[in-house]
Design an enzyme around this catalytic site. Structure first.
Site, PDB file in Angstrom:
ATOM      1  N   GLU A  21       6.880   5.558  -4.716  1.00 10.88           N
ATOM      2  CA  GLU A  21       6.149   5.567  -6.045  1.00 10.88           C
ATOM      3  C   GLU A  21       6.083   7.126  -6.599  1.00 10.88           C
ATOM      4  O   GLU A  21       5.467   8.129  -5.667  1.00 10.88           O
ATOM      5  CB  GLU A  21       4.589   5.312  -5.659  1.00 10.88           C
ATOM      6  CG  GLU A  21       3.858   5.028  -7.117  1.00 10.88           C
ATOM      7  CD  GLU A  21       2.586   4.134  -6.755  1.00 10.88           C
ATOM      8  OE1 GLU A  21       3.091   2.867  -7.085  1.00 10.88           O
ATOM      9  OE2 GLU A  21       1.546   4.499  -6.356  1.00 10.88           O
ATOM     10  N   LYS A  52       3.527   9.277  -8.100  1.00 10.38           N
ATOM     11  CA  LYS A  52       2.150   9.435  -8.500  1.00 10.38           C
ATOM     12  C   LYS A  52       1.678  10.707  -8.636  1.00 10.38           C
ATOM     13  O   LYS A  52       1.352  11.480  -7.635  1.00 10.38           O
ATOM     14  CB  LYS A  52       1.504   8.421  -7.342  1.00 10.38           C
ATOM     15  CG  LYS A  52       0.133   8.189  -7.668  1.00 10.38           C
ATOM     16  CD  LYS A  52      -0.812   7.543  -6.647  1.00 10.38           C
ATOM     17  CE  LYS A  52      -0.505   7.800  -5.179  1.00 10.38           C
ATOM     18  NZ  LYS A  52      -1.357   6.954  -4.445  1.00 10.38           N
ATOM     19  N   LYS A 112       3.918   1.064 -12.839  1.00 12.64           N
ATOM     20  CA  LYS A 112       2.613   0.754 -12.211  1.00 12.64           C
ATOM     21  C   LYS A 112       1.413   1.010 -13.140  1.00 12.64           C
ATOM     22  O   LYS A 112       1.199   2.175 -13.605  1.00 12.64           O
ATOM     23  CB  LYS A 112       2.668   1.988 -11.046  1.00 12.64           C
ATOM     24  CG  LYS A 112       1.443   1.564 -10.260  1.00 12.64           C
ATOM     25  CD  LYS A 112       1.280   0.273  -9.399  1.00 12.64           C
ATOM     26  CE  LYS A 112       0.095   0.386  -8.230  1.00 12.64           C
ATOM     27  NZ  LYS A 112       0.731   1.547  -7.337  1.00 12.64           N
ATOM     28  N   GLU A 138       0.169  -8.577  -7.627  1.00 17.14           N
ATOM     29  CA  GLU A 138      -0.463  -8.286  -6.320  1.00 17.14           C
ATOM     30  C   GLU A 138      -1.681  -8.890  -6.037  1.00 17.14           C
ATOM     31  O   GLU A 138      -2.457  -9.278  -7.067  1.00 17.14           O
ATOM     32  CB  GLU A 138      -0.973  -6.805  -6.889  1.00 17.14           C
ATOM     33  CG  GLU A 138      -1.720  -6.131  -5.685  1.00 17.14           C
ATOM     34  CD  GLU A 138      -2.132  -4.843  -6.106  1.00 17.14           C
ATOM     35  OE1 GLU A 138      -1.089  -3.855  -6.026  1.00 17.14           O
ATOM     36  OE2 GLU A 138      -3.321  -4.583  -6.285  1.00 17.14           O
ATOM     37  N   ASN A 145      -1.853  -6.165  -1.249  1.00 17.90           N
ATOM     38  CA  ASN A 145      -2.353  -4.816  -1.361  1.00 17.90           C
ATOM     39  C   ASN A 145      -3.377  -4.978  -0.065  1.00 17.90           C
ATOM     40  O   ASN A 145      -4.465  -5.414   0.311  1.00 17.90           O
ATOM     41  CB  ASN A 145      -3.254  -4.731  -2.414  1.00 17.90           C
ATOM     42  CG  ASN A 145      -3.698  -3.173  -2.478  1.00 17.90           C
ATOM     43  OD1 ASN A 145      -3.638  -2.352  -1.690  1.00 17.90           O
ATOM     44  ND2 ASN A 145      -4.395  -2.854  -3.813  1.00 17.90           N
ATOM     45  N   GLU A 203       1.874  -3.409   0.448  1.00 14.36           N
ATOM     46  CA  GLU A 203       1.336  -2.113  -0.531  1.00 14.36           C
ATOM     47  C   GLU A 203       0.367  -1.594   0.262  1.00 14.36           C
ATOM     48  O   GLU A 203      -0.733  -2.197   0.959  1.00 14.36           O
ATOM     49  CB  GLU A 203       0.951  -2.697  -1.707  1.00 14.36           C
ATOM     50  CG  GLU A 203       2.128  -3.560  -2.542  1.00 14.36           C
ATOM     51  CD  GLU A 203       1.761  -3.966  -3.937  1.00 14.36           C
ATOM     52  OE1 GLU A 203       0.443  -3.498  -4.455  1.00 14.36           O
ATOM     53  OE2 GLU A 203       1.723  -5.077  -4.574  1.00 14.36           O
ATOM     54  N   SER A 204       0.341  -0.361   0.147  1.00 12.26           N
ATOM     55  CA  SER A 204      -0.929   0.410   0.384  1.00 12.26           C
ATOM     56  C   SER A 204      -0.924   0.721   2.158  1.00 12.26           C
ATOM     57  O   SER A 204      -1.019  -0.271   2.730  1.00 12.26           O
ATOM     58  CB  SER A 204      -2.352  -0.077   0.003  1.00 12.26           C
ATOM     59  OG  SER A 204      -2.168   0.129  -1.433  1.00 12.26           O
TER      60      SER A 204
END
Length: 279
Positions: free
Chosen positions: A55, A57, A116, A161, A182, A212-213
């Site tokens: 990602e 970001k 995103k 998600e 997530n 994710e995360s």
């Protein structure tokens, strides 16, 4: 729609801004010829790499400062490090993203690019062409089936998600074929890799499943893969430092310590009390 009183203040602010942008309106529908996300994951697997969405970001509401590197250069280095796909923030107010950045990145690379953002209305789908768009089940509520269909009508692949089994059930009922779990709770912003482990067993076998995360080390990668992740989405752990080296370390996490690189930490992440933002 989501009861905002259940969300952390930073998330409520993000969602309010998303709804404001939805009212701006767009002219004309986009028509996308997408790069195949599943095929990209398959190519990574065949090459001995963990399928990874890296990602781009630049910042987040609780990050100190902004990474000023050219996002195109960052994206190219992530791909050089072995990323199967990229995620590009287009949320402007809290993450410093833009649709122009996504356009530049997608033109520069040959891997699928995920947009995103925090989409809550069909009009937002027409802001920019990407290969994949994100729909957050908790944010879009009962509108998920209609938004999923609208995205597919434009040619987008869709990552839906979820965070728990109720949201998973809604995503499956809506026909989602790519689902991300997530690990960050949007109410408390606490990260727990056990979230993925609790939801993953209930995901249908024909769904492409993304963790994710909270994935910050090769050990975390192996833990999520052992729990059933077909792919991973990683942001902060890659953006913090040398993005090419960080990407390479994670995509080679299953290839053995020597090939993956001995420089990074290999501990496993469990529960973290963090104020970082949703995904």
């Amino acid at each position: 729609m989501e009861d905002q009183t259940e969300l952390a203040p930073a998330v409520r602010s993000i969602l309010a801004a998303a709804r404001d942008r939805a009212a701006e309106g767009r002219s004309g529908e986009v028509a996308v010829v997408p790069r195949d996300l599943r095929a990209a994951f398959d190519r990574a697997e065949a090459d001995g790499r963990v399928p990874l969405i890296a990602e781009v970001k630049p910042t987040s509401p609780t990050t100190d400062g902004t990474r000023e590197d050219d996002p195109v250069a960052l994206a190219e280095r992530m791909v050089a490090g072995g990323a199967a796909a990229l995620s590009v923030l287009t949320e402007p107010e809290h993450f410093g993203g833009s649709v122009e950045t996504l356009e530049r990145v997608r033109e520069a690379v040959d891997v699928p690019v995920l947009r995103k953002d925090f989409l809550v209305a069909e009009s937002q789908l027409d802001a920019v062409e990407s290969d994949v768009v994100l729909l957050i089940a908790r944010f879009v509520g009962d509108d998920l089936p209609d938004l999923l269909a609208a995205a597919r009508d434009r040619g987008f692949q869709v990552l839906v998600e979820v965070h728990n089994r109720d949201e998973l059930e809604r995503a499956v009922d809506a026909g989602a074929s790519v689902i991300g779990v997530n690990n960050r709770d949007l109410a408390e912003l606490v990260v727990d890799l056990g979230t993925f482990e609790s939801v993953a067993p209930h995901v249908p076998d024909d769904v492409t499943l993304i963790a994710e995360s909270g994935i910050g080390s090769p050990g975390d990668v192996r833990r999520m893969r052992a729990a059933g992740a077909d792919a991973l989405l990683v942001g902060s752990a890659i953006m913090d430092g040398d993005v090419e080296a960080n990407t390479r370390e994670l995509v080679r996490a299953e290839a053995g310590d020597e090939e993956a690189g001995a420089g990074g930490a290999d501990g496993e992440t469990d529960t973290r009390d963090t104020t970082e933002t949703p995904t």
